[in-house]
Design a protein around this motif. Structure first.
Motif, PDB file in Angstrom:
ATOM      1  N   VAL A  20       0.589  -1.374  -0.077  1.00 46.95           N
ATOM      2  CA  VAL A  20       0.184   0.294   0.249  1.00 46.95           C
ATOM      3  C   VAL A  20       1.069   0.865   0.283  1.00 46.95           C
ATOM      4  O   VAL A  20       2.224   1.277   0.636  1.00 46.95           O
ATOM      5  N   HIS A  21       0.245   2.576  -0.316  1.00 47.92           N
ATOM      6  CA  HIS A  21       1.194   3.793  -0.774  1.00 47.92           C
ATOM      7  C   HIS A  21      -0.106   4.446   0.134  1.00 47.92           C
ATOM      8  O   HIS A  21      -1.011   4.793  -0.332  1.00 47.92           O
ATOM      9  N   VAL A  26      -4.450   8.151   1.070  1.00 49.47           N
ATOM     10  CA  VAL A  26      -4.944   9.740   1.346  1.00 49.47           C
ATOM     11  C   VAL A  26      -6.213   9.984   0.566  1.00 49.47           C
ATOM     12  O   VAL A  26      -7.457  10.452   0.982  1.00 49.47           O
ATOM     13  N   LYS A  27      -6.029   9.588  -0.981  1.00 51.80           N
ATOM     14  CA  LYS A  27      -6.912   9.621  -1.488  1.00 51.80           C
ATOM     15  C   LYS A  27      -8.109   8.409  -1.389  1.00 51.80           C
ATOM     16  O   LYS A  27      -9.721   8.841  -1.717  1.00 51.80           O
ATOM     17  N   GLU A  28      -7.804   7.185  -1.559  1.00 48.80           N
ATOM     18  CA  GLU A  28      -8.594   6.292  -1.050  1.00 48.80           C
ATOM     19  C   GLU A  28      -9.943   6.630   0.177  1.00 48.80           C
ATOM     20  O   GLU A  28     -11.209   6.280   0.033  1.00 48.80           O
ATOM     21  N   MET A  29      -9.189   6.912   0.944  1.00 55.98           N
ATOM     22  CA  MET A  29     -10.862   7.479   2.507  1.00 55.98           C
ATOM     23  C   MET A  29     -10.565   8.852   2.779  1.00 55.98           C
ATOM     24  O   MET A  29     -11.558   9.040   4.010  1.00 55.98           O
ATOM     25  N   ALA A  56       3.499   0.404   2.665  1.00 52.45           N
ATOM     26  CA  ALA A  56       3.752  -0.714   3.788  1.00 52.45           C
ATOM     27  C   ALA A  56       4.251  -1.886   2.691  1.00 52.45           C
ATOM     28  O   ALA A  56       3.057  -2.388   2.189  1.00 52.45           O
ATOM     29  N   LEU A  57       4.218  -3.089   3.819  1.00 49.59           N
ATOM     30  CA  LEU A  57       4.565  -4.284   2.723  1.00 49.59           C
ATOM     31  C   LEU A  57       3.835  -4.999   4.104  1.00 49.59           C
ATOM     32  O   LEU A  57       3.326  -5.108   5.508  1.00 49.59           O
TER      33      LEU A  57
END
Length: 263
Positions: A20-21, A26-29, A56-57
């Motif tokens: 996840v980036h 920020v845009k998604e949520m 994150a991984l």
């Protein structure tokens, strides 16, 4: 959106994509970067993810080591792993039928694929952003070759395209895409920013996207992310691929084809 809802969404995306980036979250949520940072910190403390620069991984034990893929010149790539690339291209050509519209991107494996198409078929329409592919295919009288316009990358003999609307008006039966890295969690990556835009556009207009990647590309990641593995239909590689990586790739849901190298 409550904190627990955000946590659940972050973990859902991480499980789906393998990475996840921050900017995408920020845009998604629809929250601030500071909120995302705090959420990631909280989840890391809970042992549910491992933070890396910009995202994150999955936690250790679920993630696979990423090997950095340094730039190798086109001249060198055009003479390396040739038996493997030939076997991959021969297998991939079985997916093609006469009179189809075929997409080819750029690079050494793509060149081998272009030569295989030229050898096997008499009538195809081929869309490509590779000058070396276009030169090879121009020798086929029954082929229509569409060279996508753009800015010339002299090192790669490719055209990067930020502005042309050519691809928006086309349809491809099948796209053969070459990449620099295939990683179960990071996804498919390549080295050229502007070329990657062409690759992504081609994926959008193709009925089927097939990735051609020799075993040396597996477990590696380059600068530019193209997509996660299950956003393409097939990946074709050679039999030297590492067993652990092979199984991890299969678990993403993509169809993996392993072919023996030509003698």
């Amino acid at each position: 959106m409550l904190a627990q809802q955000r946590y659940d969404r972050i973990l859902e995306l991480l499980n789906k994509n393998g990475i996840v980036h921050n900017a995408e979250l920020v845009k998604e949520m629809k929250v601030s970067s500071e909120t995302v940072r705090k959420d990631m910190d909280a989840l890391e403390k809970q042992g549910k993810l491992k933070r890396v620069h910009g995202g994150a991984l999955p936690v250790s034990g679920k993630q696979m080591q990423v090997q950095k893929e340094d730039y190798i010149s086109l001249e060198d790539r055009n003479t390396s792993h040739m038996k493997e690339k030939a076997a991959i291209a021969a297998y991939a050509a079985e997916f093609v039928r006469e009179n189809q519209a075929v997409g080819l991107d750029y690079g050494s494996t793509s060149l081998v694929m272009a030569k295989e198409l030229a050898r096997r078929f008499t009538s195809l329409t081929v869309v490509t952003n590779s000058i070396q592919n276009a030169v090879i295919l121009s020798e086929c009288p029954g082929f229509t070759v569409i060279l996508v316009g753009g800015i010339l990358d002299k090192k790669e003999l490719s055209l990067g395209n930020d502005f042309s609307q050519t691809l928006e008006s086309l349809h491809l039966d099948i796209l053969f895409m070459s990449v620099s890295g295939v990683h179960p969690q990071v996804g498919l990556t390549d080295q050229g920013l502007s070329e990657a835009r062409v690759q992504k556009q081609m994926c959008q207009i193709a009925d089927r996207t097939v990735v051609l990647a020799d075993s040396g590309k597996f477990g590696k990641a380059s600068l530019v992310k193209l997509c996660v593995l299950n956003e393409v239909d097939d990946i074709i590689t050679d039999s030297a691929v590492d067993e652990q990586i092979k199984e991890a790739v299969k678990q993403t849901g993509v169809s993996l084809h392993v072919v023996p190298a030509a003698e």
